[in-house]
Design a protein around this motif. Structure first.
Motif, PDB file in Angstrom:
ATOM      1  N   LEU A   1       0.894  -1.415   0.132  1.00  0.00           N
ATOM      2  CA  LEU A   1      -0.137   0.119  -0.081  1.00  0.00           C
ATOM      3  C   LEU A   1       0.961   1.316   0.009  1.00  0.00           C
ATOM      4  CD1 LEU A   1      -2.654  -1.078   2.655  1.00  0.00           C
ATOM      5  CD2 LEU A   1      -3.111  -0.962  -0.038  1.00  0.00           C
ATOM      6  N   SER A   2       1.849   1.222   0.747  1.00  0.00           N
ATOM      7  CA  SER A   2       2.650   2.577   0.727  1.00  0.00           C
ATOM      8  C   SER A   2       3.430   2.718  -0.466  1.00  0.00           C
ATOM      9  CB  SER A   2       3.734   2.341   2.198  1.00  0.00           C
ATOM     10  OG  SER A   2       4.557   1.315   2.107  1.00  0.00           O
ATOM     11  N   ASP A   3       4.116   1.568  -1.182  1.00  0.00           N
ATOM     12  CA  ASP A   3       4.946   1.831  -2.188  1.00  0.00           C
ATOM     13  C   ASP A   3       4.197   1.800  -3.712  1.00  0.00           C
ATOM     14  OD1 ASP A   3       7.071   1.549  -0.639  1.00  0.00           O
ATOM     15  OD2 ASP A   3       7.425  -0.489  -1.033  1.00  0.00           O
ATOM     16  N   ASN A   4       2.718   1.561  -3.687  1.00  0.00           N
ATOM     17  CA  ASN A   4       2.003   1.588  -4.635  1.00  0.00           C
ATOM     18  C   ASN A   4       0.536   2.496  -4.545  1.00  0.00           C
ATOM     19  OD1 ASN A   4       3.342  -0.667  -6.506  1.00  0.00           O
ATOM     20  ND2 ASN A   4       3.289  -1.463  -4.391  1.00  0.00           N
ATOM     21  N   ALA A   5       0.666   3.653  -4.552  1.00  0.00           N
ATOM     22  CA  ALA A   5      -0.290   4.643  -4.389  1.00  0.00           C
ATOM     23  C   ALA A   5      -1.651   4.265  -5.024  1.00  0.00           C
ATOM     24  CB  ALA A   5      -0.149   6.176  -4.505  1.00  0.00           C
ATOM     25  N   ARG A   6      -1.362   3.668  -6.422  1.00  0.00           N
ATOM     26  CA  ARG A   6      -2.435   3.464  -7.275  1.00  0.00           C
ATOM     27  C   ARG A   6      -3.273   2.165  -6.598  1.00  0.00           C
ATOM     28  NH1 ARG A   6      -6.380   4.873 -10.621  1.00  0.00           N
ATOM     29  NH2 ARG A   6      -6.826   3.248 -12.285  1.00  0.00           N
ATOM     30  N   PHE A   7      -2.500   1.324  -6.187  1.00  0.00           N
ATOM     31  CA  PHE A   7      -3.081   0.384  -5.573  1.00  0.00           C
ATOM     32  C   PHE A   7      -3.909   0.392  -4.313  1.00  0.00           C
ATOM     33  CE2 PHE A   7      -2.871  -3.555  -2.594  1.00  0.00           C
ATOM     34  CZ  PHE A   7      -3.384  -4.389  -3.131  1.00  0.00           C
ATOM     35  N   ALA A   8      -3.313   1.215  -3.499  1.00  0.00           N
ATOM     36  CA  ALA A   8      -3.985   1.891  -2.384  1.00  0.00           C
ATOM     37  C   ALA A   8      -5.380   2.404  -2.625  1.00  0.00           C
ATOM     38  CB  ALA A   8      -3.000   2.663  -1.366  1.00  0.00           C
ATOM     39  N   LEU A   9      -5.441   3.374  -3.673  1.00  0.00           N
ATOM     40  CA  LEU A   9      -6.547   3.883  -4.280  1.00  0.00           C
ATOM     41  C   LEU A   9      -7.634   2.961  -4.806  1.00  0.00           C
ATOM     42  CD1 LEU A   9      -8.007   6.701  -5.080  1.00  0.00           C
ATOM     43  CD2 LEU A   9      -6.841   6.490  -7.081  1.00  0.00           C
ATOM     44  N   LEU A  10      -7.223   2.093  -5.200  1.00  0.00           N
ATOM     45  CA  LEU A  10      -8.292   1.018  -5.908  1.00  0.00           C
ATOM     46  C   LEU A  10      -8.882   0.516  -4.591  1.00  0.00           C
ATOM     47  CD1 LEU A  10      -6.436  -0.507  -8.947  1.00  0.00           C
ATOM     48  CD2 LEU A  10      -8.311   1.043  -9.019  1.00  0.00           C
TER      49      LEU A  10
ATOM     50  N   ARG B   1       1.322  -1.657  13.120  1.00  0.00           N
ATOM     51  CA  ARG B   1       1.429  -2.086  11.773  1.00  0.00           C
ATOM     52  C   ARG B   1      -0.057  -1.999  11.030  1.00  0.00           C
ATOM     53  NH1 ARG B   1       5.227  -7.343  11.431  1.00  0.00           N
ATOM     54  NH2 ARG B   1       4.156  -7.313  13.751  1.00  0.00           N
ATOM     55  N   GLN B   2      -0.860  -2.363  11.765  1.00  0.00           N
ATOM     56  CA  GLN B   2      -2.268  -2.387  11.342  1.00  0.00           C
ATOM     57  C   GLN B   2      -2.799  -1.126  11.010  1.00  0.00           C
ATOM     58  OE1 GLN B   2      -4.029  -5.026  14.371  1.00  0.00           O
ATOM     59  NE2 GLN B   2      -3.687  -6.944  13.055  1.00  0.00           N
ATOM     60  N   ILE B   3      -2.495  -0.116  11.972  1.00  0.00           N
ATOM     61  CA  ILE B   3      -2.966   1.085  12.001  1.00  0.00           C
ATOM     62  C   ILE B   3      -2.249   1.927  10.825  1.00  0.00           C
ATOM     63  CG2 ILE B   3      -2.467   3.303  13.101  1.00  0.00           C
ATOM     64  CD1 ILE B   3      -2.662   2.089  15.797  1.00  0.00           C
ATOM     65  N   GLN B   4      -1.031   1.672  10.533  1.00  0.00           N
ATOM     66  CA  GLN B   4      -0.301   2.146   9.478  1.00  0.00           C
ATOM     67  C   GLN B   4      -1.062   1.762   8.052  1.00  0.00           C
ATOM     68  OE1 GLN B   4       1.721   4.718   9.996  1.00  0.00           O
ATOM     69  NE2 GLN B   4       1.313   4.281  11.875  1.00  0.00           N
ATOM     70  N   ILE B   5      -1.513   0.298   7.939  1.00  0.00           N
ATOM     71  CA  ILE B   5      -2.022  -0.035   6.960  1.00  0.00           C
ATOM     72  C   ILE B   5      -3.548   0.434   6.464  1.00  0.00           C
ATOM     73  CG2 ILE B   5      -3.402  -2.226   5.936  1.00  0.00           C
ATOM     74  CD1 ILE B   5      -1.085  -3.893   7.164  1.00  0.00           C
ATOM     75  N   LEU B   6      -4.199   0.828   7.651  1.00  0.00           N
ATOM     76  CA  LEU B   6      -5.485   1.466   7.567  1.00  0.00           C
ATOM     77  C   LEU B   6      -5.217   2.711   7.188  1.00  0.00           C
ATOM     78  CD1 LEU B   6      -7.509  -0.319  10.673  1.00  0.00           C
ATOM     79  CD2 LEU B   6      -7.931  -0.747   8.143  1.00  0.00           C
ATOM     80  N   ASP B   7      -4.303   3.639   7.628  1.00  0.00           N
ATOM     81  CA  ASP B   7      -3.890   4.956   7.391  1.00  0.00           C
ATOM     82  C   ASP B   7      -3.707   5.235   5.880  1.00  0.00           C
ATOM     83  OD1 ASP B   7      -3.863   7.740   8.427  1.00  0.00           O
ATOM     84  OD2 ASP B   7      -1.758   7.552   7.836  1.00  0.00           O
ATOM     85  N   GLU B   8      -2.940   4.257   5.139  1.00  0.00           N
ATOM     86  CA  GLU B   8      -2.739   4.239   3.868  1.00  0.00           C
ATOM     87  C   GLU B   8      -4.153   4.357   2.958  1.00  0.00           C
ATOM     88  OE1 GLU B   8       0.130   4.711   2.179  1.00  0.00           O
ATOM     89  OE2 GLU B   8       0.917   4.606   4.199  1.00  0.00           O
TER      90      GLU B   8
END
Length: 668
Positions: A252-261, A280-287
């Motif tokens: 998610l952090s390295d692929n903004a397009r994937f996070a957007l989808l 780490r789960q907080i950071q995933i959700l924040d993306e």
């Protein structure tokens, strides 16, 4: 809108209540045929507090932290919120995700949401389940190979999750090149990279080995060794649960397009029990939040008791404050009576005004009892008697403590109070007859030990698997065999009658036990075909070596039941378990038993519960103390007068002569 208007709107939308009738009139007429209300005494919408209604009607375009007190009905509210938003959802193929941390919690939320939405099952485009299953199903399994380089098999790139404690033979191919901490070469599943600290953490489940490795300051070449080993492991299609969270974050952090989808796939996410989120789960959700997903975090930060999993409630609080979440309260306690609610509030230093609507039937709902350090095993018996005097249902009560070691001290199967094989067999039959899950577990332990002592005397046994003898390959088959035999024993009128004398019961055991064992063996066919169970005898004739079963010395005319320890009768109906196992439950009464001292798990000793309101030790006591509706008991070892005064100030009533009560319970 005022409370009445909110109720009218939701009742009309959720239930189809006509506008010209009140919720009460609707419940007594239409509600009788409505599955949502027909089993309830009042309208399920009208009974909601204004705080609950405010959350249900809150915006799903912004982030919210629903700050809940114990017993606030948050699970019901989350189910209602999910149903309300799903019924008016217009963003398909996007959907709503409701995430929690256990399968049981997910099932309860899905059931509530289904009831309110009038749906048998919540399905596409929405998701209700654990955060782990959501991460695996929507991120890791389909896309992790982008990060790991796993080529897959037959176009299947799914990750195979390996437990961090596994010692499977194939893991030898994924060990480091060098030794770490003078404890051998760790396999790739025995450590993970902590993205918060930027360090590798060893977590194989073996405390001594992990401690030695984690205390070592790693050189660059060691870090490189760990990196390369982990890369080989992941490229082969394997990962631990910790690895998966890191991989998801990298995706998610390295692929903004994937996070957007993914954000468009789930534009609204509810996290139940948010206090259990790891960093780490907080950071995933924040993306996802950064790409537009609205997060609703629901929970009680004081109920975070998984520090060993890197769960830190202060991080959740910092995150919701930093990202300016809208904070909504749930401050009405529907579970505890007011004295218990006040004690819990004081325990964690909470300044919020928590109001309880439940009135206790007890004159003193918060009780403290002291015990001598060598009398912990008597506590369940005393508590059982106290519950009887108080008119409280034992089956809806529990004795809890911090560690399994203390659970064992209070359970007859592990406390050492049963010292001979005759009593082991008798109490196994006695406990099995109760049908209580905990009692049947102990019955299997007693019976397994008896069978191996008498019929497999020369074999080594595995005590953790009900004393399974080495010749028995399958632990499951052994357990089923023991269970089948105990069932036959309990159906036998002579063997199951423990009110007879030891002389008569001993003879019944000699006459019948080998038959029941042999018949149970026949159920499993070839699996147990080598097992032979000869008759039990009082003494062997010349040349014989049959298993012996004699009447206990000095007890020939005694009733068999009288031989059982005092806590065995309490054990039939009273659950004895750990604090973690009652999290999320509502009980009628609970006794929280302190450890004997601060050795071992120091957060289980009662003074640690009072020293720092922000500590996990205090949160453990808070979780346990907020379970009961009517009665809370703290059992503490040998307190001083000054320590008792401290407990009185907290809100406890100290029993005046608990030692005498414990002794009387033991005698009876």
């Amino acid at each position: 809108m005022n409370r009445e208007e909110k109720t009218e709107y939701l009742a009309g939308f959720i239930c189809g209540k006509p506008s010209d009738v009140t919720p009460s009139e609707c419940h007594s007429s239409l509600g009788r045929t409505n599955p949502l209300c027909r089993e309830y005494e009042t309208c399920r919408i009208a009974e909601k507090s204004e705080e609950q209604l405010d959350y249900v009607l809150s915006s799903i375009e912004s982030c919210v932290f629903l700050k809940a007190c114990p017993g606030s009905g948050k699970t019901e509210v989350v189910g209602l919120k999910a149903a309300f938003e799903m019924m008016r959802w217009k963003k398909t193929p996007g959907g709503i995700a409701v995430l929690t941390f256990t399968n049981n919690a997910a099932k309860v939320i899905e059931k509530r949401a289904g009831q309110f939405a009038g749906a048998k099952k919540i399905g596409y485009p929405h998701f209700i389940g654990t955060i782990d299953s959501w991460l695996h199903g929507y991120i890791a399994h389909p896309f992790a190979h982008i990060v790991t380089g796993y080529d897959g098999k037959n176009e299947d790139h799914s990750i195979r999750v390996i437990d961090s404690a596994s010692q499977a033979d194939f893991l030898n191919a994924f060990k480091t090149r060098y030794v770490f901490g003078q404890t051998g070469k760790p396999a790739a599943n025995h450590y993970y990279f902590d993205t918060q600290t930027g360090k590798y953490i060893f977590a194989s489940g073996t405390q001594r080995i992990d401690g030695a490795r984690n205390s070592e300051t790693l050189e660059k070449w060691q870090v490189t060794d760990l990196e390369k080993t982990k890369m080989r492991f992941e490229k082969a299609g394997f990962a631990t649960y910790q690895d998966i969270e890191r991989i998801c974050f990298e995706l998610l952090s390295d692929n903004a397009r994937f996070a957007l989808l993914l954000s468009r796939r789930f534009p609204f996410i509810v996290i139940d029990e948010c206090q259990d989120l790891s960093w780490r789960q907080i950071q995933i959700l924040d993306e996802l939040r950064l790409q537009g997903t609205a997060l609703h975090c629901v929970g009680d930060l004081n109920q975070a008791i998984y520090e060993f999993k890197k769960v830190l409630p202060e991080k959740v609080e910092e995150y919701t404050q930093e990202k300016k979440f809208n904070i909504l309260p749930l401050s009405t306690n529907y579970r505890n009576c007011q004295p218990i609610a006040d004690l819990c509030t004081a325990l964690v230093g909470n300044t919020d005004n928590i109001t309880s609507i439940h009135v206790s039937t007890q004159e003193c709902p918060c009780v403290c009892v002291s015990f001598k350090k060598d009398e912990m095993m008597k506590l369940p018996g005393w508590f059982s008697g106290y519950l009887e005097q108080s008119g409280i249902d034992k089956q809806r009560s529990a004795v809890v403590t911090r560690s399994w070691a203390n659970v064992s001290r209070m359970r007859p199967a592990d406390s050492g109070q049963i010292r001979n094989y005759q009593e082991r067999l008798a109490i196994a039959v006695h406990l099995w007859k109760t049908g209580c899950r905990q009692a049947t577990e102990d019955a299997l332990k007693f019976f397994g030990r008896f069978v191996t002592e008498k019929f497999f005397p020369k074999q080594s046994t595995n005590a953790r698997e009900y004393y399974r003898p080495e010749s028995m390959d399958s632990a499951l088959t052994w357990r089923l065999f023991l269970a089948a035999t105990l069932c036959k024993c309990c159906q036998d009128a002579r063997l199951s009658n423990l009110e007879q004398s030891w002389t008569d019961w001993t003879q019944a055991t000699r006459d019948r036990m080998h038959e029941h064992l042999s018949k149970s063996v026949s159920i499993f066919g070839a699996t147990l075909s080598d097992c032979v169970f000869p008759p039990l005898v009082a003494r062997n004739k010349t040349g014989e070596s049959l298993p012996l079963f004699s009447t206990p010395r000095g007890k020939r005319n005694n009733q068999v039941l009288r031989a059982f320890p005092s806590n065995s009768s309490a054990h039939e109906q009273l659950r004895i378990t750990t604090i973690h196992n009652v999290k999320g439950e509502t009980l009628e009464a609970l006794m929280l038993v302190s450890s004997l001292d601060t050795r071992g798990t120091s957060d289980g000793y009662w003074t640690m519960w009072l020293d720092n309101p922000a500590s996990e030790a205090t949160r453990l006591a808070y979780v346990a103390s907020s379970r009961p509706r009517q009665l809370l008991v703290w059992a503490i070892p040998d307190p001083s007068e000054a320590e008792l005064d401290r407990l009185i100030q907290l809100g406890f009533h100290v029993l005046t002569a608990p030692e005498a009560a414990l002794q009387e319970t033991n005698v009876s």
